[in-house]
Design an enzyme around this catalytic site. Structure first.
Site, PDB file in Angstrom:
ATOM      1  CB  THR A 184      -0.889   0.039   1.251  1.00  0.00           C
ATOM      2  OG1 THR A 184      -0.039   0.158   2.386  1.00  0.00           O
ATOM      3  CG2 THR A 184      -1.732  -1.217   1.384  1.00  0.00           C
ATOM      4  CD  GLU A 329      -4.955  -2.881   2.181  1.00  0.00           C
ATOM      5  OE1 GLU A 329      -5.303  -2.267   1.157  1.00  0.00           O
ATOM      6  OE2 GLU A 329      -4.410  -2.332   3.148  1.00  0.00           O
ATOM      7  CD1 TRP A 443     -17.500  11.419  13.732  1.00  0.00           C
ATOM      8  CD2 TRP A 443     -15.421  12.107  13.305  1.00  0.00           C
ATOM      9  NE1 TRP A 443     -16.666  10.767  14.599  1.00  0.00           N
ATOM     10  CE2 TRP A 443     -15.376  11.167  14.357  1.00  0.00           C
ATOM     11  CE3 TRP A 443     -14.219  12.686  12.869  1.00  0.00           C
ATOM     12  CZ2 TRP A 443     -14.191  10.791  14.972  1.00  0.00           C
ATOM     13  CZ3 TRP A 443     -13.046  12.294  13.483  1.00  0.00           C
ATOM     14  CH2 TRP A 443     -13.033  11.371  14.517  1.00  0.00           C
TER      15      TRP A 443
HETATM   16  P1  ADP Z   1      -3.327   3.781  -0.104  1.00  0.00           P
HETATM   17  O1  ADP Z   1      -3.767   3.241   1.224  1.00  0.00           O
HETATM   18  O2  ADP Z   1      -1.910   3.789  -0.239  1.00  0.00           O
HETATM   19  O3  ADP Z   1      -4.018   5.046  -0.548  1.00  0.00           O
HETATM   20  P2  ADP Z   1      -4.876   2.199  -1.957  1.00  0.00           P
HETATM   21  O4  ADP Z   1      -4.579   2.579  -3.306  1.00  0.00           O
HETATM   22  O5  ADP Z   1      -5.059   0.785  -1.635  1.00  0.00           O
HETATM   23  O6  ADP Z   1      -3.709   2.659  -1.113  1.00  0.00           O
HETATM   24  O7  ADP Z   1      -6.103   3.066  -1.513  1.00  0.00           O
HETATM   25  C1  ADP Z   1      -7.297   2.568  -1.062  1.00  0.00           C
HETATM   26  C2  ADP Z   1      -8.114   3.700  -0.509  1.00  0.00           C
HETATM   27  O8  ADP Z   1      -8.454   4.649  -1.520  1.00  0.00           O
HETATM   28  C3  ADP Z   1      -9.445   3.262   0.044  1.00  0.00           C
HETATM   29  O9  ADP Z   1      -9.313   2.733   1.349  1.00  0.00           O
HETATM   30  C4  ADP Z   1     -10.228   4.559   0.019  1.00  0.00           C
HETATM   31  O10 ADP Z   1      -9.935   5.361   1.137  1.00  0.00           O
HETATM   32  C5  ADP Z   1      -9.703   5.258  -1.212  1.00  0.00           C
HETATM   33  N1  ADP Z   1     -10.650   5.067  -2.316  1.00  0.00           N
HETATM   34  C6  ADP Z   1     -10.570   4.202  -3.330  1.00  0.00           C
HETATM   35  N2  ADP Z   1     -11.622   4.332  -4.163  1.00  0.00           N
HETATM   36  C7  ADP Z   1     -12.412   5.297  -3.655  1.00  0.00           C
HETATM   37  C8  ADP Z   1     -13.663   5.895  -4.028  1.00  0.00           C
HETATM   38  N3  ADP Z   1     -14.298   5.541  -5.127  1.00  0.00           N
HETATM   39  N4  ADP Z   1     -14.168   6.854  -3.231  1.00  0.00           N
HETATM   40  C9  ADP Z   1     -13.527   7.244  -2.122  1.00  0.00           C
HETATM   41  N5  ADP Z   1     -12.350   6.738  -1.715  1.00  0.00           N
HETATM   42  C10 ADP Z   1     -11.796   5.774  -2.469  1.00  0.00           C
END
Ligand code: ADP
Length: 540
Positions: A184, A329, A443
């Site tokens: 990640t 993940e 929040w």
């Molecule tokens: P990192 O944790 O490094 O950012 P990832 O690429 O695995 O790695 O990111 C996943 C995160 O990206 C999700 O947990 C979420 O917070 C965000 N995310 C992904 N797609 C969306 C979406 N469509 N809307 C909002 N947040 C998103």
């Protein structure tokens, strides 16, 4: 009584066998660093994969070894995607946008033996070299066969290596063996390694091919803008090999003009990437119209697709955005909303409303939302809690182990995202738990503020984060990049616009709207909230 069906192994090599025999002449196009297009097909890719398996074995790669790539999206990277698991090893895709010390940390943590590096990325590797293990063997991926050894001392040239190697069959592996490793990007903490199995990779590829997921098919021409070093390029390379879709790989040129010309020139039907990319392409198309008649869908995910982006693509260019959610993940595709899923036309406001949410879990994945005590919350579209998921392509642990806190006691993965789910199973992400702004015990969603701000005329990008506040605990600060630097939007007018959507206590003060040239981004192109908070602390 047991069923009497074949226990057919779900392994990456099965994808290669299919592409070789069923779609040998289907094209794979990649953009070289000089901008020219390299054309090949699945038959040729499969032959080179055989040679690469032989090459890896001659370099001493054995089952379970980790082999790193440090590369953009190209046919060579595709070959590595297939050959490394074919040799029984684990493909570790390293994010090329990380700082040198994090690259070294990840490579050491993964225990990589070998690293394949794009010629254009050699400077980044040279910067990390002092901190990298001295025994790491490099192989340079170069369009023009310039001396690899001169680029990194002791490095081999990929093409020369292939030319001198004999083809070898794929190694027999168990479908539960590891096939891929991706860290990640550490947006909210230390990078963590997600270790994909052959089985999860193949099942996820099937998942991506479903029409209610990404809809990759033999009729598609797929442009994965999302990098192959980030969350397996959302499964698009594997799904394309499985289904025989034409694959268009953009290389290192990820600017709006370069992508727009690729979409037009190659007749792309399905493209995918983070919102910031589609903003860039939008700006390019406004300067220079293109024939987008083949483009059926853009999948936007990795961060929330702002309403303004969905509307601009729909109404200015007639292209419908599919909004997806996922995480490294979750392999990563977790949920998505397609145009027309409401039964309404894609340009109907009801359908656009639905597409502002990443929507229903894709078939194969299950979701729930939990409150702080771990109790299930109702699916009423209002109650917000931590999104938890499970399914055959969801991580069950991290490489090296990460502690139990990311899993519920009954084995669901806790995403760290705050979400609502409505009665029709549509997920809406409110924020990341760590990015929420807590004001007087209540929040505020940073994501909701950003999306509303990006709908204000003259705003190109907006990102919100918390600053400490004596009265309110935390207060929102909004960073705004103007579309036209000469005419930035007025902070006062922007706050007045936000006041139509938010309660007074949720609004940033006018002086907390900061007009900036750029917003810091993570290695995956998302707003870097960690860096924003650090910048705020140091600026007072
Ligand atoms: P990192 O944790 O490094 O950012 P990832 O690429 O695995 O790695 O990111 C996943 C995160 O990206 C999700 O947990 C979420 O917070 C965000 N995310 C992904 N797609 C969306 C979406 N469509 N809307 C909002 N947040 C998103």
């Amino acid at each position: 009584m047991r069923g009497l069906m074949m226990d057919f192994p779900l392994v990456v090599d099965a994808l290669v066998r299919r592409a070789r025999t069923v779609f040998p002449r289907r094209e794979v196009v990649s953009r070289r660093d000089d901008g020219a297009l390299h054309r090949t097909d699945y038959g040729a890719v499969a032959d080179r994969v055989d040679r690469l398996v032989g090459a890896l074995q001659s370099l001493g790669v054995r089952r379970g070894d980790r082999v790193a790539t440090f590369a953009w999206n190209s046919h060579r990277h595709l070959e590595l995607y297939l050959a490394v698991p074919g040799a029984g090893a684990v493909l570790h895709t390293v994010n090329v946008r990380l700082p040198a010390e994090q690259i070294a940390w990840i490579v050491r943590h993964a225990g990589d033996r070998l690293m394949f590096v794009d010629r254009s990325l050699v400077p980044a590797i040279r910067a990390a070299l002092p901190a990298l293990p001295s025994e790491l063997q490099f192989v340079v991926l170069d369009d023009d066969g310039r001396g690899a050894d001169a680029a990194v001392p002791g490095a081999l040239d990929y093409e020369a290596l292939l030319a001198s190697s004999s083809p070898a069959p794929a190694v027999a592996v168990d479908e539960r063996d590891a096939a891929g490793l991706c860290y990640t990007s550490g947006t909210t903490g230390e990078p963590k390694g997600v270790l994909y199995s052959h089985r999860s990779t193949v099942l996820h590829a099937f998942g991506c091919a479903m029409i209610d997921s990404l809809g990759v098919s033999q009729r598609a021409t797929v442009l994965p803008v999302v990098p192959m070093f980030h969350a397996v390029s959302w499964g698009l390379p594997h799904a394309s090999v499985l289904t025989g879709s034409k694959l268009v790989l953009p290389g290192s040129q990820l600017g709006g003009d370069a992508l727009a010309s690729l979409i037009e020139g190659e007749g792309v039907t399905l493209a995918a990437g983070v919102p910031t990319v589609w903003n860039l392409v939008l700006q390019s198309l406004r300067r220079q119209r293109r024939d987008l008649s083949k483009l059926r869908s853009i999948v936007v995910g990795g961060a929330a697709a702002p309403r303004a982006l969905i509307e601009s693509w729909q109404f200015e260019f007639g292209v419908s955005i599919t909004h997806a959610w996922g995480m490294t993940e979750t392999s990563p595709v977790g949920s998505c909303t397609h145009p027309g899923s409401t039964g309404l036309p894609a340009n109907d406001v009801g359908d656009i409303d639905a597409r502002c949410k990443p929507g229903r879990p894709v078939p194969g994945l299950e979701a729930r939302i939990l409150d702080d005590d771990g109790e299930d919350l109702p699916w009423d579209g209002v109650a917000a809690g931590e999104l938890c998921v499970r399914g055959p392509w969801v991580a069950a642990n991290y490489f090296g182990g990460a502690g139990a806190e990311v899993f519920t006691s009954d084995g669901w993965f806790r995403t760290g995202d705050v979400a609502t789910i409505d009665a029709e199973g549509r997920i809406a992400i409110t924020d990341r738990k760590k990015d929420l702004i807590k004001s007087r015990g209540e929040w505020i969603s940073s994501q909701a503020l950003e999306n509303a701000a990006m709908a204000f005329p003259g705003v190109l990008e907006a990102a919100a984060c918390a600053r400490p506040d004596e009265l309110r605990d935390e207060a929102p600060v909004l960073f705004v990049v103007p579309a036209d630097r000469a005419q930035p939007p007025s902070p006062r007018d922007l706050v007045a616009h936000l006041a139509r959507h938010f309660a007074k206590w949720q609004l940033p003060r006018v002086e907390d709207v900061r007009i900036v040239d750029a917003i810091p981004k993570t290695g995956t192109g998302k707003f870097d909230k960690k860096a924003m908070r650090v910048a705020l602390r140091s600026s007072g």
